[in-house]
Motif scaffolding. Structure first.
Motif, short mmCIF file in Angstrom:
data_model
loop_
_atom_site.label_atom_id
_atom_site.label_comp_id
_atom_site.label_asym_id
_atom_site.label_seq_id
_atom_site.Cartn_x
_atom_site.Cartn_y
_atom_site.Cartn_z
N LEU A 141 0.86 -1.18 0.00
CA LEU A 141 0.00 0.00 0.00
C LEU A 141 0.90 1.23 0.00
N TYR A 142 0.73 2.08 -1.01
CA TYR A 142 1.50 3.31 -1.14
C TYR A 142 0.66 4.46 -0.62
N VAL B 214 4.22 1.77 2.19
CA VAL B 214 5.32 2.59 1.70
C VAL B 214 4.84 4.03 1.67
N ASP B 215 5.52 4.89 2.44
CA ASP B 215 5.20 6.32 2.49
C ASP B 215 5.95 7.00 1.34
N GLU C 173 10.59 4.78 -4.65
CA GLU C 173 9.27 4.15 -4.78
C GLU C 173 8.30 5.06 -5.53
N GLN C 174 8.47 6.38 -5.40
CA GLN C 174 7.64 7.30 -6.20
C GLN C 174 7.83 7.01 -7.68
N GLU C 175 9.07 6.79 -8.08
CA GLU C 175 9.36 6.48 -9.48
C GLU C 175 8.75 5.15 -9.90
N THR C 176 8.82 4.16 -9.01
CA THR C 176 8.23 2.85 -9.29
C THR C 176 6.73 2.98 -9.54
#
Length: 79
Positions: free
Chosen positions: A8-9, A34-35, A42-45
């Motif tokens: 969960l992002y 994931v914050d 992770e933003q890029e992912t």
């Protein structure tokens, strides 16, 4: 209920992220949170996978859900 791998992002200021976490916990679905405000990689992912940085987003066994959609979450977890 057996769940696949659920990620969960979220962001700290997102009210739907709070609802999503509560929903997963109430349904006994284990998840990794994931914050996105602290994890640029992770933003890029997330952006590469969905074309969006909106939250919440879910990755359930490689399938993406953008937004809080309880019906779809349960469908993905059960399949």
């Amino acid at each position: 209920m057996t769940a696949g791998q659920v990620t969960l992002y979220t962001t700290p200021t997102c009210p739907y992220c709070v609802k999503a976490k509560r929903f997963l916990m109430e349904n006994g679905i284990p998840f990794k949170e994931v914050d996105l405000t602290v994890d640029v990689q992770e933003q890029e992912t997330v952006y590469r996978a969905t074309g969006m940085l909106a939250v919440p987003q879910f990755n359930i066994d490689g399938r993406w859900i953008v937004g809080f959609d309880p019906v779809q979450i349960l469908q993905y977890v059960k399949s």
